[in-house]
Design a protein around this motif. Structure first.
Motif, PDB file in Angstrom:
ATOM      1  N   SER A  41      87.432  80.269 119.458  1.00  0.00           N
ATOM      2  CA  SER A  41      88.730  80.601 120.041  1.00  0.00           C
ATOM      3  C   SER A  41      88.799  82.079 120.436  1.00  0.00           C
ATOM      4  N   GLN A  42      88.014  82.922 119.781  1.00  0.00           N
ATOM      5  CA  GLN A  42      88.019  84.355 120.084  1.00  0.00           C
ATOM      6  C   GLN A  42      86.954  84.765 121.101  1.00  0.00           C
ATOM      7  N   HIS A  43      85.824  84.038 121.130  1.00  0.00           N
ATOM      8  CA  HIS A  43      84.682  84.472 121.943  1.00  0.00           C
ATOM      9  C   HIS A  43      84.214  83.428 122.951  1.00  0.00           C
ATOM     10  N   GLY A  44      84.820  82.264 122.962  1.00  0.00           N
ATOM     11  CA  GLY A  44      84.372  81.208 123.871  1.00  0.00           C
ATOM     12  C   GLY A  44      83.302  80.341 123.244  1.00  0.00           C
ATOM     13  N   GLY A  45      82.738  79.493 124.045  1.00  0.00           N
ATOM     14  CA  GLY A  45      81.711  78.582 123.566  1.00  0.00           C
ATOM     15  C   GLY A  45      82.313  77.280 123.061  1.00  0.00           C
ATOM     16  N   ARG A  46      81.433  76.376 122.662  1.00  0.00           N
ATOM     17  CA  ARG A  46      81.860  75.056 122.187  1.00  0.00           C
ATOM     18  C   ARG A  46      81.555  74.929 120.702  1.00  0.00           C
ATOM     19  N   PRO A  47      82.607  74.846 119.860  1.00  0.00           N
ATOM     20  CA  PRO A  47      82.357  74.735 118.423  1.00  0.00           C
ATOM     21  C   PRO A  47      81.752  73.373 118.068  1.00  0.00           C
ATOM     22  N   GLU A 176      80.581  64.150 125.806  1.00  0.00           N
ATOM     23  CA  GLU A 176      81.378  64.974 124.884  1.00  0.00           C
ATOM     24  C   GLU A 176      80.524  65.644 123.817  1.00  0.00           C
ATOM     25  N   GLY A 177      79.262  65.339 123.789  1.00  0.00           N
ATOM     26  CA  GLY A 177      78.368  65.871 122.766  1.00  0.00           C
ATOM     27  C   GLY A 177      77.724  64.729 122.000  1.00  0.00           C
TER      28      GLY A 177
END
Length: 192
Positions: A41-47, A176-177
Protein backbone atom coordinates in the motif's frame (compact mmCIF):
# COMPACT_ATOMS: atom_id res chain seq x y z
CA UNK A 1 -3.58 -34.93 -55.59
CA UNK A 2 -4.62 -35.54 -51.93
CA UNK A 3 -3.22 -33.22 -49.25
CA UNK A 4 -0.35 -34.65 -47.28
CA UNK A 5 -1.47 -35.94 -43.91
CA UNK A 6 0.59 -35.42 -40.83
CA UNK A 7 0.92 -38.26 -38.40
CA UNK A 8 -1.13 -37.71 -35.24
CA UNK A 9 0.78 -36.10 -32.38
CA UNK A 10 1.48 -38.22 -29.39
CA UNK A 11 -0.63 -36.86 -26.56
CA UNK A 12 1.23 -35.51 -23.59
CA UNK A 13 0.34 -37.19 -20.33
CA UNK A 14 -1.52 -34.96 -17.86
CA UNK A 15 0.87 -32.92 -15.75
CA UNK A 16 0.85 -30.98 -12.49
CA UNK A 17 3.01 -27.99 -11.50
CA UNK A 18 4.39 -28.93 -8.07
CA UNK A 19 6.82 -27.92 -5.36
CA UNK A 20 7.85 -28.94 -1.84
CA UNK A 21 7.50 -26.22 0.79
CA UNK A 22 7.19 -25.22 4.39
CA UNK A 23 3.67 -24.01 5.13
CA UNK A 24 3.40 -21.50 8.00
CA UNK A 25 1.04 -21.69 10.95
CA UNK A 26 -1.90 -19.29 10.73
CA UNK A 27 -0.45 -16.68 13.13
CA UNK A 28 2.82 -16.45 11.16
CA UNK A 29 0.97 -16.29 7.83
CA UNK A 30 -1.34 -13.55 9.17
CA UNK A 31 1.59 -11.42 10.32
CA UNK A 32 3.46 -11.85 7.02
CA UNK A 33 0.33 -11.04 5.01
CA UNK A 34 -0.11 -7.88 7.09
CA UNK A 35 3.47 -6.80 6.39
CA UNK A 36 2.96 -7.51 2.67
CA UNK A 37 -0.26 -5.48 2.46
CA UNK A 38 1.19 -2.56 4.42
CA UNK A 39 4.33 -2.46 2.28
CA UNK A 40 2.40 -2.76 -1.02
CA UNK A 41 0.00 0.00 0.00
CA UNK A 42 2.98 2.33 0.56
CA UNK A 43 5.31 1.26 -2.27
CA UNK A 44 3.17 -0.50 -4.87
CA UNK A 45 3.48 -4.02 -6.12
CA UNK A 46 1.24 -7.03 -5.61
CA UNK A 47 1.13 -8.48 -2.09
CA UNK A 48 1.18 -12.25 -1.70
CA UNK A 49 -2.24 -13.59 -0.76
CA UNK A 50 -2.56 -14.99 2.75
CA UNK A 51 -3.49 -18.46 1.47
CA UNK A 52 -0.34 -18.70 -0.68
CA UNK A 53 2.33 -17.66 1.82
CA UNK A 54 5.02 -20.36 2.03
CA UNK A 55 8.75 -21.05 1.90
CA UNK A 56 9.77 -23.12 -1.14
CA UNK A 57 12.15 -25.99 -0.49
CA UNK A 58 12.23 -27.44 -4.02
CA UNK A 59 10.38 -26.33 -7.15
CA UNK A 60 9.86 -29.18 -9.60
CA UNK A 61 7.67 -27.45 -12.19
CA UNK A 62 5.47 -29.57 -14.44
CA UNK A 63 5.69 -33.29 -13.72
CA UNK A 64 3.44 -36.08 -15.01
CA UNK A 65 0.47 -36.67 -12.71
CA UNK A 66 1.56 -40.31 -12.65
CA UNK A 67 4.73 -39.19 -10.78
CA UNK A 68 2.81 -37.73 -7.82
CA UNK A 69 2.62 -41.02 -5.86
CA UNK A 70 6.41 -41.42 -6.23
CA UNK A 71 6.96 -37.85 -4.96
CA UNK A 72 4.63 -38.49 -2.01
CA UNK A 73 6.53 -41.69 -1.18
CA UNK A 74 9.79 -39.75 -1.33
CA UNK A 75 8.40 -37.18 1.12
CA UNK A 76 7.19 -39.92 3.49
CA UNK A 77 10.62 -41.59 3.52
CA UNK A 78 12.59 -38.42 4.23
CA UNK A 79 14.07 -38.36 7.73
CA UNK A 80 14.66 -34.83 9.01
CA UNK A 81 14.25 -33.04 12.33
CA UNK A 82 11.88 -30.33 13.45
CA UNK A 83 13.35 -26.85 13.83
CA UNK A 84 12.44 -23.25 14.53
CA UNK A 85 12.76 -20.64 11.81
CA UNK A 86 13.32 -17.08 13.08
CA UNK A 87 12.07 -14.67 10.42
CA UNK A 88 13.83 -11.44 11.28
CA UNK A 89 14.70 -9.59 8.06
CA UNK A 90 13.18 -8.03 4.97
CA UNK A 91 15.09 -7.87 1.70
CA UNK A 92 14.50 -6.89 -1.92
CA UNK A 93 15.66 -8.62 -5.08
CA UNK A 94 15.80 -5.94 -7.75
CA UNK A 95 16.40 -8.47 -10.55
CA UNK A 96 12.92 -9.98 -10.11
CA UNK A 97 11.20 -7.10 -8.25
CA UNK A 98 10.38 -9.11 -5.11
CA UNK A 99 10.23 -8.12 -1.44
CA UNK A 100 10.82 -11.11 0.82
CA UNK A 101 11.15 -12.10 4.46
CA UNK A 102 13.94 -14.32 5.63
CA UNK A 103 16.28 -15.14 8.47
CA UNK A 104 19.64 -13.61 9.27
CA UNK A 105 20.92 -17.05 10.30
CA UNK A 106 19.58 -20.15 8.55
CA UNK A 107 18.85 -22.85 11.13
CA UNK A 108 20.78 -26.09 10.77
CA UNK A 109 17.50 -28.03 10.62
CA UNK A 110 16.39 -26.13 7.52
CA UNK A 111 19.74 -26.58 5.80
CA UNK A 112 19.59 -30.31 6.60
CA UNK A 113 15.99 -30.70 5.35
CA UNK A 114 16.77 -28.81 2.15
CA UNK A 115 19.91 -30.89 1.52
CA UNK A 116 18.23 -34.23 2.20
CA UNK A 117 15.22 -33.33 0.05
CA UNK A 118 17.35 -32.22 -2.89
CA UNK A 119 19.54 -35.33 -2.62
CA UNK A 120 16.47 -37.60 -2.58
CA UNK A 121 14.93 -35.76 -5.53
CA UNK A 122 18.17 -36.03 -7.50
CA UNK A 123 18.41 -39.77 -6.77
CA UNK A 124 14.78 -40.11 -7.87
CA UNK A 125 15.50 -38.44 -11.20
CA UNK A 126 14.21 -34.97 -10.27
CA UNK A 127 17.19 -32.60 -10.21
CA UNK A 128 15.81 -29.25 -9.10
CA UNK A 129 18.77 -26.86 -8.89
CA UNK A 130 21.97 -26.41 -10.82
CA UNK A 131 25.00 -27.67 -8.86
CA UNK A 132 26.46 -25.02 -6.59
CA UNK A 133 23.35 -22.86 -6.44
CA UNK A 134 23.08 -21.25 -3.02
CA UNK A 135 19.88 -21.80 -1.05
CA UNK A 136 18.42 -18.52 0.23
CA UNK A 137 15.39 -19.42 2.35
CA UNK A 138 12.74 -16.76 1.83
CA UNK A 139 9.02 -16.05 1.90
CA UNK A 140 7.90 -13.87 -1.00
CA UNK A 141 5.77 -11.00 0.32
CA UNK A 142 5.33 -8.55 -2.58
CA UNK A 143 5.87 -9.02 -6.33
CA UNK A 144 6.16 -6.51 -9.17
CA UNK A 145 7.96 -3.88 -7.10
CA UNK A 146 10.15 -1.23 -8.63
CA UNK A 147 12.20 0.15 -5.75
CA UNK A 148 15.48 1.88 -5.24
CA UNK A 149 17.89 -0.25 -3.25
CA UNK A 150 18.03 2.51 -0.61
CA UNK A 151 14.38 2.12 0.38
CA UNK A 152 13.98 2.20 4.15
CA UNK A 153 12.71 -1.21 5.16
CA UNK A 154 10.11 -1.28 7.89
CA UNK A 155 11.08 -3.44 10.84
CA UNK A 156 9.88 -7.01 10.54
CA UNK A 157 8.37 -8.21 13.80
CA UNK A 158 10.56 -11.10 14.89
CA UNK A 159 8.56 -14.21 14.08
CA UNK A 160 9.27 -17.72 15.30
CA UNK A 161 7.90 -20.35 12.94
CA UNK A 162 7.89 -23.83 14.49
CA UNK A 163 8.53 -26.15 11.53
CA UNK A 164 7.07 -29.57 12.31
CA UNK A 165 6.19 -30.65 8.75
CA UNK A 166 6.67 -29.88 5.07
CA UNK A 167 4.26 -30.28 2.17
CA UNK A 168 3.98 -31.20 -1.50
CA UNK A 169 1.88 -28.55 -3.24
CA UNK A 170 0.23 -28.29 -6.64
CA UNK A 171 0.18 -24.83 -8.20
CA UNK A 172 -2.52 -23.87 -10.70
CA UNK A 173 -1.77 -20.60 -12.48
CA UNK A 174 -4.67 -18.18 -13.00
CA UNK A 175 -4.84 -14.53 -14.18
CA UNK A 176 -5.33 -13.52 -10.52
CA UNK A 177 -2.23 -15.41 -9.44
CA UNK A 178 -1.49 -18.99 -8.43
CA UNK A 179 -3.88 -21.18 -6.49
CA UNK A 180 -2.24 -23.79 -4.29
CA UNK A 181 -3.49 -27.18 -3.18
CA UNK A 182 -1.59 -29.19 -0.60
CA UNK A 183 -1.28 -32.73 -1.95
CA UNK A 184 0.26 -34.25 1.16
CA UNK A 185 1.84 -33.17 4.47
CA UNK A 186 4.98 -34.92 5.75
CA UNK A 187 5.89 -34.75 9.45
CA UNK A 188 9.36 -33.83 10.59
CA UNK A 189 10.74 -35.94 13.41
CA UNK A 190 11.81 -35.02 16.91
CA UNK A 191 15.62 -35.20 16.97
CA UNK A 192 16.60 -37.24 13.92
Amino acid sequence: MPAERRPPRAERPPSARVFFALWPPAAVADTLAGVAHTFASQHGGRPTRLDTIHLTLAFLGDVPVSALPKLCALGRCLQASRFDLHLDRLAYWAHNHVLWAGCRATPEGLTDLHGRLHAALGEGGYPVDPPGRRFTPHVTLVRKLDLAESTDWPPLPSLIWHCASFVLVQSVLTPEGPNYRVIETFPLRCGV
